[in-house]
Design an enzyme around this catalytic site. Structure first.
Site, PDB file in Angstrom:
ATOM      1  N   HIS A  58       0.892  -1.132   0.113  1.00 57.33           N
ATOM      2  CA  HIS A  58       0.281  -0.454   0.238  1.00 57.33           C
ATOM      3  C   HIS A  58       0.511   1.264  -0.015  1.00 57.33           C
ATOM      4  O   HIS A  58       0.491   1.776  -0.876  1.00 57.33           O
ATOM      5  CB  HIS A  58      -0.961  -0.455   1.240  1.00 57.33           C
ATOM      6  N   GLU A 105       0.943   8.452  -3.704  1.00 59.15           N
ATOM      7  CA  GLU A 105       1.480   8.349  -2.777  1.00 59.15           C
ATOM      8  C   GLU A 105       2.959   8.966  -2.300  1.00 59.15           C
ATOM      9  O   GLU A 105       3.120   9.168  -1.876  1.00 59.15           O
ATOM     10  CB  GLU A 105       1.892   6.797  -2.789  1.00 59.15           C
ATOM     11  N   HIS A 109       3.019  11.074   0.555  1.00 57.95           N
ATOM     12  CA  HIS A 109       4.642  10.369   1.881  1.00 57.95           C
ATOM     13  C   HIS A 109       5.709  10.643   0.766  1.00 57.95           C
ATOM     14  O   HIS A 109       6.642  10.799   1.951  1.00 57.95           O
ATOM     15  CB  HIS A 109       4.159   8.470   2.142  1.00 57.95           C
TER      16      HIS A 109
END
Ligand SMILES: *[C@@H]1O[C@H](CO)[C@@H](O)[C@H](O)[C@H]1NC(C)=O
Ligand SMILES: *[C@@H]1O[C@H](CO)[C@@H](O)[C@H](O)[C@H]1NC(C)=O
Ligand SMILES: *[C@@H]1O[C@H](CO)[C@@H](O)[C@H](O)[C@H]1NC(C)=O
Length: 241
Positions: A58, A105, A109
């Site tokens: 993920h 992502e 992040h």
């Protein structure tokens, strides 16, 4: 007198470290999050057709920061050599031919992880996530110790026990709770945590009241409907539908 002045000098030198002044807002932990495609897709119907029966990535999330640099655009040609592995290990379950999940992502992040020199390019960030994922080989370890999809429910402690015994660190395991009165929870995500030097460390379980802190990757859970598994409720580990 001499002793005092020396001690003061020592204290003065130690102060910036004691207060964590430098480096600013640096993360101290990385969370490698795996999800179980069948469970993920059970929440995303009908957009999602799971045909994958292994734990996929993920994300790789630093414990501090969200969207740290909006001008640092994702560019898949910078990770061209990684793409075959990305498609297999980090697939976009909603849209397998798209790179939008990786883009998301990276912005959310990756740009924060990139504050560390070890992760300060897209190639380093995605390459390290894949490296850690393969090094852990969580899917094989669970199978090896007989944690496999089953119509028979597990105890959470059985799954935790296998991971803790093998890796010697505590994971954070998240489930989907289908309804308020359900007597079973569905295994959804497994997080394994790393120090900045990429050695393993314990993950923390956040209590429900701690979920509000800003800049916490927990935000992903709220959106996706995962929450920390209940210790006492049977765990359903579903196979492909
Ligand atoms: C799963 O299905 C998607 C879309 O139909 C396809 O692109 C992908 O290759 C399939 N993956 C596997 C592992 O079979
Ligand atoms: C944000 O990313 C851009 C593009 O890579 C870079 O030039 C800039 O220095 C970054 N800003 C910060 C604060 O890291
Ligand atoms: C993506 O990276 C490649 C290789 O460095 C570069 O040639 C290309 O211009 C970049 N594309 C964008 C949209 O920045």
């Amino acid at each position: 007198m001499k002793f005092c002045s020396t001690l003061l000098l020592c204290l003065a030198a130690a102060l910036p470290f004691a207060f964590g002044i430098s480096p600013q807002h640096m993360w101290t932990k990385l969370i490698l999050t795996h999800h179980w495609p069948t469970t993920f897709c059970s929440m995303e119907q009908p957009a999602c057709h799971p045909n994958i029966s292994y734990w996929t990535l993920h994300g790789l999330w630093p414990d501090k920061g969200i969207d740290c640099n909006s001008s640092w655009h994702f560019n898949s040609s910078l990770i061209e050599d990684l793409l075959p592995d990305m498609k297999k290990s980090w697939p976009d379950l909603l849209n397998p031919s798209s790179s939008s999940f990786w883009k998301y992502e990276w912005h959310k992040h990756g740009t924060c992880a990139a504050k560390a020199a070890s992760l300060d390019t897209q190639h380093k960030y995605f390459g390290k996530a894949l490296e850690l994922y393969h090094k852990l080989d969580l899917d094989s370890i669970l199978k090896k110790f007989n944690i496999t999809p089953s119509e028979t429910y597990y105890k959470l402690s059985q799954i935790e026990g296998v991971i803790e015994n093998f890796y010697n660190v505590k994971p954070k395991i998240q489930c989907v709770h289908p309804s308020k009165n359900a007597d079973v929870q569905i295994l959804g995500q497994i997080e394994i945590c790393f120090n900045p030097d990429f050695s393993l460390m314990d993950c923390e379980k956040y209590s429900k009241t701690e979920k509000i802190s800003l800049g916490n990757p927990i935000a992903d859970e709220k959106v996706s409907g995962f929450s920390v598994c209940d210790q006492d409720m049977p765990v359903y580990y579903p196979s492909l539908p």
